[in-house]
Design a protein around this motif. Structure first.
Motif, PDB file in Angstrom:
ATOM      1  N   ALA A   1     -10.704   6.689  -8.030  1.00  0.00           N
ATOM      2  CA  ALA A   1      -9.613   6.742  -9.008  1.00  0.00           C
ATOM      3  C   ALA A   1      -8.754   7.992  -8.794  1.00  0.00           C
ATOM      4  O   ALA A   1      -7.518   7.937  -8.864  1.00  0.00           O
ATOM      5  N   ALA A   2      -9.406   9.107  -8.524  1.00  0.00           N
ATOM      6  CA  ALA A   2      -8.663  10.351  -8.274  1.00  0.00           C
ATOM      7  C   ALA A   2      -7.863  10.244  -6.978  1.00  0.00           C
ATOM      8  O   ALA A   2      -6.735  10.738  -6.895  1.00  0.00           O
ATOM      9  N   ALA A   3      -8.436   9.600  -5.968  1.00  0.00           N
ATOM     10  CA  ALA A   3      -7.728   9.420  -4.691  1.00  0.00           C
ATOM     11  C   ALA A   3      -6.494   8.542  -4.884  1.00  0.00           C
ATOM     12  O   ALA A   3      -5.432   8.815  -4.316  1.00  0.00           O
ATOM     13  N   GLU A   4      -6.634   7.495  -5.693  1.00  0.00           N
ATOM     14  CA  GLU A   4      -5.488   6.613  -5.968  1.00  0.00           C
ATOM     15  C   GLU A   4      -4.378   7.380  -6.675  1.00  0.00           C
ATOM     16  O   GLU A   4      -3.203   7.247  -6.335  1.00  0.00           O
ATOM     17  N   GLN A   5      -4.744   8.206  -7.632  1.00  0.00           N
ATOM     18  CA  GLN A   5      -3.746   9.015  -8.354  1.00  0.00           C
ATOM     19  C   GLN A   5      -3.117  10.046  -7.425  1.00  0.00           C
ATOM     20  O   GLN A   5      -1.910  10.270  -7.465  1.00  0.00           O
ATOM     21  N   PHE A   6      -3.929  10.650  -6.562  1.00  0.00           N
ATOM     22  CA  PHE A   6      -3.425  11.615  -5.578  1.00  0.00           C
ATOM     23  C   PHE A   6      -2.356  10.974  -4.697  1.00  0.00           C
ATOM     24  O   PHE A   6      -1.286  11.535  -4.484  1.00  0.00           O
ATOM     25  N   ALA A   7      -2.651   9.773  -4.207  1.00  0.00           N
ATOM     26  CA  ALA A   7      -1.691   9.065  -3.352  1.00  0.00           C
ATOM     27  C   ALA A   7      -0.421   8.720  -4.113  1.00  0.00           C
ATOM     28  O   ALA A   7       0.691   8.881  -3.597  1.00  0.00           O
ATOM     29  N   ALA A   8      -0.567   8.240  -5.345  1.00  0.00           N
ATOM     30  CA  ALA A   8       0.599   7.848  -6.143  1.00  0.00           C
ATOM     31  C   ALA A   8       1.499   9.044  -6.452  1.00  0.00           C
ATOM     32  O   ALA A   8       2.714   8.897  -6.566  1.00  0.00           O
ATOM     33  N   ASP A   9       0.906  10.220  -6.585  1.00  0.00           N
ATOM     34  CA  ASP A   9       1.668  11.419  -6.949  1.00  0.00           C
ATOM     35  C   ASP A   9       2.164  12.219  -5.735  1.00  0.00           C
ATOM     36  O   ASP A   9       2.950  13.145  -5.895  1.00  0.00           O
TER      37      ASP A   9
ATOM     38  N   ARG B   1       0.833  -1.196   0.000  1.00  0.00           N
ATOM     39  CA  ARG B   1       0.000   0.000   0.000  1.00  0.00           C
ATOM     40  C   ARG B   1       0.870   1.249   0.000  1.00  0.00           C
ATOM     41  O   ARG B   1       2.037   1.218   0.370  1.00  0.00           O
ATOM     42  N   LEU B   2       0.252   2.366  -0.382  1.00  0.00           N
ATOM     43  CA  LEU B   2       0.871   3.675  -0.239  1.00  0.00           C
ATOM     44  C   LEU B   2       0.332   4.295   1.039  1.00  0.00           C
ATOM     45  O   LEU B   2      -0.881   4.273   1.280  1.00  0.00           O
TER      46      LEU B   2
ATOM     47  N   ALA C   1      -2.681  14.554   5.090  1.00  0.00           N
ATOM     48  CA  ALA C   1      -2.855  14.460   3.631  1.00  0.00           C
ATOM     49  C   ALA C   1      -4.272  14.036   3.274  1.00  0.00           C
ATOM     50  O   ALA C   1      -4.754  14.361   2.185  1.00  0.00           O
ATOM     51  N   ASP C   2      -4.942  13.346   4.181  1.00  0.00           N
ATOM     52  CA  ASP C   2      -6.301  12.881   3.876  1.00  0.00           C
ATOM     53  C   ASP C   2      -7.293  14.029   3.736  1.00  0.00           C
ATOM     54  O   ASP C   2      -8.330  13.874   3.099  1.00  0.00           O
ATOM     55  N   THR C   3      -6.987  15.198   4.287  1.00  0.00           N
ATOM     56  CA  THR C   3      -7.891  16.340   4.135  1.00  0.00           C
ATOM     57  C   THR C   3      -7.908  16.849   2.701  1.00  0.00           C
ATOM     58  O   THR C   3      -8.873  17.478   2.282  1.00  0.00           O
ATOM     59  N   GLU C   4      -6.834  16.567   1.949  1.00  0.00           N
ATOM     60  CA  GLU C   4      -6.741  16.985   0.545  1.00  0.00           C
ATOM     61  C   GLU C   4      -7.167  15.874  -0.415  1.00  0.00           C
ATOM     62  O   GLU C   4      -7.248  16.097  -1.612  1.00  0.00           O
ATOM     63  N   MET C   5      -7.465  14.692   0.106  1.00  0.00           N
ATOM     64  CA  MET C   5      -7.769  13.522  -0.708  1.00  0.00           C
ATOM     65  C   MET C   5      -9.105  13.694  -1.431  1.00  0.00           C
ATOM     66  O   MET C   5     -10.118  13.987  -0.813  1.00  0.00           O
ATOM     67  N   PRO C   6      -9.118  13.473  -2.751  1.00  0.00           N
ATOM     68  CA  PRO C   6     -10.382  13.538  -3.497  1.00  0.00           C
ATOM     69  C   PRO C   6     -11.325  12.411  -3.070  1.00  0.00           C
ATOM     70  O   PRO C   6     -10.881  11.349  -2.623  1.00  0.00           O
ATOM     71  N   ASP C   7     -12.620  12.634  -3.223  1.00  0.00           N
ATOM     72  CA  ASP C   7     -13.620  11.627  -2.876  1.00  0.00           C
ATOM     73  C   ASP C   7     -13.676  10.496  -3.895  1.00  0.00           C
ATOM     74  O   ASP C   7     -13.941   9.350  -3.542  1.00  0.00           O
ATOM     75  N   ASP C   8     -13.445  10.802  -5.142  1.00  0.00           N
ATOM     76  CA  ASP C   8     -13.479   9.796  -6.207  1.00  0.00           C
ATOM     77  C   ASP C   8     -12.331   8.810  -6.006  1.00  0.00           C
ATOM     78  O   ASP C   8     -11.178   9.207  -5.798  1.00  0.00           O
TER      79      ASP C   8
END
Length: 184
Positions: A122-130, A106-107, A113-120
């Motif tokens: 797929a977008a959340a996964e990309q946010f974490a990866a980046d 896992r990442l 950082a979770d306050t900036e995490m998107p709800d979607d």
């Protein structure tokens, strides 16, 4: 107890489960990173020797030292069309299986950082990866029918056996999900 009196007692460690989780963690480390999630049945070694002598022989198990130990038996790859967590939700182990363990990568993001995490998703996964401060981790979590739990966590940034963090309760949500597979 600290001056504040708020320290919780450390959970007890089942040494047999801890040995099995450490064995799985070491095996996973040998396979390297970027591996799929894995699931293991934890079977009393003495039972395995009695019920499945051919399998036990193929695994190199011997009667000496079998009493009081668990043998991890890796399961087939889980379906790729669902998440590991979704696949676990559909599993029920037979009574011969004393416990189970999972290996997941896992990442992990820093606090806040979770306050900036998107709800979607797929977008959340990309946010974490980046995310520049993400940490890649490998988690091995194990549970038994007696309710014992144990986890080992390895950071990719500190990829050596001396840096593995261990605790009975490192990943409560995963432990609960694993425990639910043993409930009959």
């Amino acid at each position: 107890m600290s001056e504040t009196g708020n320290e919780q007692p450390l959970p007890e460690v089942d040494p047999v489960l801890a040995v099995a989780v450490r064995e799985i963690e070491a095996h996973s480390a040998e396979a390297g990173w970027d591996q799929p999630s894995r699931l293991y049945a934890l079977v009393p070694t003495a039972d395995l020797l009695q019920r499945e002598p051919a399998l036990a022989a193929a695994m190199g198990l011997e009667a000496t030292g079998a009493a009081g130990s668990l043998t991890p038996v890796e399961q087939d790859t889980l379906p790729a069309d669902s998440s590991f967590e979704e696949a676990l939700a559909s599993i029920m182990w037979p009574p011969e299986v004393y416990g189970c363990a999972a290996v997941v990568e896992r990442l992990v993001l820093p606090p806040g950082a979770d306050t900036e995490m998107p709800d979607d998703a797929a977008a959340a996964e990309q946010f974490a990866a980046d995310h520049p401060d993400r940490q890649e981790v490998r988690i091995v979590a194990g549970v038994t029918r007696d309710g014992a739990t144990f986890c080992a966590l390895r950071l990719k940034a500190h990829d050596d056996g001396m840096s593995v963090v261990e605790s009975p309760d490192l990943v409560p949500a995963l432990l609960e999900l694993l425990q639910s597979t043993l409930d009959q």
